[in-house]
Motif scaffolding. Structure first.
Motif, PDB file in Angstrom:
ATOM      1  N   THR A 127      -3.953   0.353 -11.221  1.00 48.78           N
ATOM      2  CA  THR A 127      -4.567   0.885 -10.345  1.00 48.78           C
ATOM      3  C   THR A 127      -4.540   2.391  -9.882  1.00 48.78           C
ATOM      4  O   THR A 127      -3.259   2.850 -10.111  1.00 48.78           O
ATOM      5  CB  THR A 127      -4.125   0.078  -8.730  1.00 48.78           C
ATOM      6  OG1 THR A 127      -4.447  -1.262  -9.025  1.00 48.78           O
ATOM      7  CG2 THR A 127      -4.886   0.644  -7.721  1.00 48.78           C
ATOM      8  N   ARG A 175      -0.494   3.276 -10.357  1.00 46.07           N
ATOM      9  CA  ARG A 175       0.038   1.831 -10.267  1.00 46.07           C
ATOM     10  C   ARG A 175       0.161   0.696 -11.336  1.00 46.07           C
ATOM     11  O   ARG A 175      -0.921   0.600 -11.867  1.00 46.07           O
ATOM     12  CB  ARG A 175      -0.393   1.300  -8.849  1.00 46.07           C
ATOM     13  CG  ARG A 175       0.800   0.078  -8.388  1.00 46.07           C
ATOM     14  CD  ARG A 175       0.140  -0.700  -7.070  1.00 46.07           C
ATOM     15  NE  ARG A 175       0.153   0.029  -6.082  1.00 46.07           N
ATOM     16  CZ  ARG A 175       1.093   0.111  -5.039  1.00 46.07           C
ATOM     17  NH1 ARG A 175       2.251  -0.624  -5.478  1.00 46.07           N
ATOM     18  NH2 ARG A 175       0.909   0.882  -4.044  1.00 46.07           N
ATOM     19  N   PRO A 209       0.854  -1.166   0.047  1.00 52.20           N
ATOM     20  CA  PRO A 209       0.009   0.158   0.038  1.00 52.20           C
ATOM     21  C   PRO A 209       0.751   1.333   0.032  1.00 52.20           C
ATOM     22  O   PRO A 209       1.819   1.471   0.656  1.00 52.20           O
ATOM     23  CB  PRO A 209      -0.801  -0.183   1.255  1.00 52.20           C
ATOM     24  CG  PRO A 209      -0.836  -1.632   1.352  1.00 52.20           C
ATOM     25  CD  PRO A 209       0.701  -2.051   1.189  1.00 52.20           C
ATOM     26  N   ILE A 210       0.274   2.222  -0.708  1.00 55.39           N
ATOM     27  CA  ILE A 210       1.308   3.610  -0.940  1.00 55.39           C
ATOM     28  C   ILE A 210       1.359   4.353   0.573  1.00 55.39           C
ATOM     29  O   ILE A 210       2.357   4.795   0.683  1.00 55.39           O
ATOM     30  CB  ILE A 210       0.607   4.375  -2.130  1.00 55.39           C
ATOM     31  CG1 ILE A 210       1.749   5.447  -2.495  1.00 55.39           C
ATOM     32  CG2 ILE A 210      -0.678   5.059  -1.477  1.00 55.39           C
ATOM     33  CD1 ILE A 210       1.359   6.031  -4.090  1.00 55.39           C
ATOM     34  N   VAL A 246       4.723   2.949  -9.737  1.00 51.11           N
ATOM     35  CA  VAL A 246       4.164   4.077  -9.372  1.00 51.11           C
ATOM     36  C   VAL A 246       4.231   5.062 -10.198  1.00 51.11           C
ATOM     37  O   VAL A 246       5.487   5.581 -10.177  1.00 51.11           O
ATOM     38  CB  VAL A 246       4.046   4.397  -7.904  1.00 51.11           C
ATOM     39  CG1 VAL A 246       3.322   5.613  -7.736  1.00 51.11           C
ATOM     40  CG2 VAL A 246       3.270   3.133  -7.219  1.00 51.11           C
ATOM     41  N   ARG A 250      -6.886  10.994  -2.756  1.00 46.93           N
ATOM     42  CA  ARG A 250      -7.097   9.578  -2.893  1.00 46.93           C
ATOM     43  C   ARG A 250      -8.692   9.461  -3.434  1.00 46.93           C
ATOM     44  O   ARG A 250      -9.628   9.967  -2.764  1.00 46.93           O
ATOM     45  CB  ARG A 250      -7.040   8.567  -1.685  1.00 46.93           C
ATOM     46  CG  ARG A 250      -5.652   8.703  -1.003  1.00 46.93           C
ATOM     47  CD  ARG A 250      -5.425   7.721   0.135  1.00 46.93           C
ATOM     48  NE  ARG A 250      -5.533   6.273   0.012  1.00 46.93           N
ATOM     49  CZ  ARG A 250      -5.824   5.486   0.810  1.00 46.93           C
ATOM     50  NH1 ARG A 250      -5.849   5.915   1.980  1.00 46.93           N
ATOM     51  NH2 ARG A 250      -5.907   4.310   0.471  1.00 46.93           N
ATOM     52  N   GLU A 307      -4.041   5.508  -7.659  1.00 46.65           N
ATOM     53  CA  GLU A 307      -4.149   5.748  -6.366  1.00 46.65           C
ATOM     54  C   GLU A 307      -4.514   7.121  -6.017  1.00 46.65           C
ATOM     55  O   GLU A 307      -4.641   7.543  -4.761  1.00 46.65           O
ATOM     56  CB  GLU A 307      -2.431   5.873  -6.231  1.00 46.65           C
ATOM     57  CG  GLU A 307      -1.774   4.473  -6.290  1.00 46.65           C
ATOM     58  CD  GLU A 307      -2.069   3.291  -5.175  1.00 46.65           C
ATOM     59  OE1 GLU A 307      -2.846   3.896  -4.072  1.00 46.65           O
ATOM     60  OE2 GLU A 307      -1.417   2.530  -5.226  1.00 46.65           O
ATOM     61  N   GLY A 308      -4.792   7.812  -6.798  1.00 49.92           N
ATOM     62  CA  GLY A 308      -5.318   9.376  -6.679  1.00 49.92           C
ATOM     63  C   GLY A 308      -4.979  10.488  -7.899  1.00 49.92           C
ATOM     64  O   GLY A 308      -4.360   9.872  -8.879  1.00 49.92           O
ATOM     65  N   GLU A 322     -10.907   7.086  -6.601  1.00 51.71           N
ATOM     66  CA  GLU A 322     -11.142   6.395  -7.769  1.00 51.71           C
ATOM     67  C   GLU A 322     -12.085   6.814  -9.040  1.00 51.71           C
ATOM     68  O   GLU A 322     -12.316   6.492  -9.968  1.00 51.71           O
ATOM     69  CB  GLU A 322     -11.745   5.032  -7.575  1.00 51.71           C
ATOM     70  CG  GLU A 322     -11.034   4.074  -6.568  1.00 51.71           C
ATOM     71  CD  GLU A 322     -11.413   2.780  -6.242  1.00 51.71           C
ATOM     72  OE1 GLU A 322     -12.558   2.632  -6.685  1.00 51.71           O
ATOM     73  OE2 GLU A 322     -10.844   1.867  -5.531  1.00 51.71           O
TER      74      GLU A 322
END
Length: 221
Positions: free
Chosen positions: A203, A164, A103-104, A169, A151, A205-206, A153
């Motif tokens: 993914t 990611r 996890p970031i 990243v 953060r 991440e933000g 989606e």
């Protein structure tokens, strides 16, 4: 908003709202000037001051994107974007190298904390990511800068995202057409990354909501 706006002030206000809704961060004075046909950023600055006097916006001095919408700041977080507090009493966590697959915001990734409140940025920032490389230099995101990240989606085409890809990243501009996603650099020396979501892992991440120049605390939100 307590006082009515002139038609020109309304145009400026509408452009600010449109930019923040589409990109996740406010425009600069130069961007307002280009979009609305002003002769110089000074004209945009005069309209911003007028909007602030009328309560339509809040201006943070000394920053290129320091424009806030009081109406948005007063809204409670809701929906899927509502996140637990990412900051500590020390401020926003600064994320350095990110280990593959973890996890970031894992503790081992946090280099230190920056004494800025999450609400300094719009939308609020959850963490600061130290930028590596020059793939986004043409929009002023340089090696060693800190990118403020919200953060979420919920992303739209054209937004700057933290993505990611497998074990990497990266910060890029997001474009999607169906299953096809393109992560575009803001530097002609870098080729875009093209993905097919049917078999490529991605993914988000933000989204980027501001920059701290050189990691020295000079925020360009």
């Amino acid at each position: 908003m307590t006082r009515p706006l002139t038609p020109r002030q309304q145009n400026v206000y509408d452009f600010i709202v449109k930019t923040m809704n589409e990109l996740g961060y406010p425009p600069t004075r130069a961007e307002i000037s280009r979009a609305l046909g002003f002769r110089s950023p000074n004209a945009a600055e005069e309209h911003l001051r007028a909007l602030e006097r009328k309560g339509a916006i809040r201006v943070i001095r000394g920053t290129s994107r320091g424009i806030r919408l009081p109406a948005q700041e007063s809204e409670p977080a809701s929906g899927t974007d509502a996140q637990p507090e990412a900051s500590s009493p020390h401020g926003l966590p600064i994320i350095g190298e990110v280990a593959a697959g973890s996890p970031i915001l894992a503790a081992e990734h946090i280099d230190r904390y920056c004494p800025l409140p999450p609400e300094y940025f719009t939308p609020r920032a959850d963490y600061l990511l130290r930028v590596r490389g020059l793939s986004m230099k043409d929009i002023g995101i340089m090696e060693g800068d800190l990118l403020a990240v919200h953060r979420t989606e919920r992303i739209r085409n054209g937004q700057v995202v933290v993505a990611r890809l497998e074990d990497e990243v990266t910060v890029k501009r997001f474009q999607r057409d169906g299953y096809r996603v393109t992560l575009e650099a803001e530097n002609e020396e870098f080729k875009p990354i093209r993905l097919d979501l049917r078999h490529d892992n991605l993914t988000i991440e933000g989204i980027g909501v501001g920059v701290i120049r050189g990691g020295n605390g000079q925020a360009l939100s």
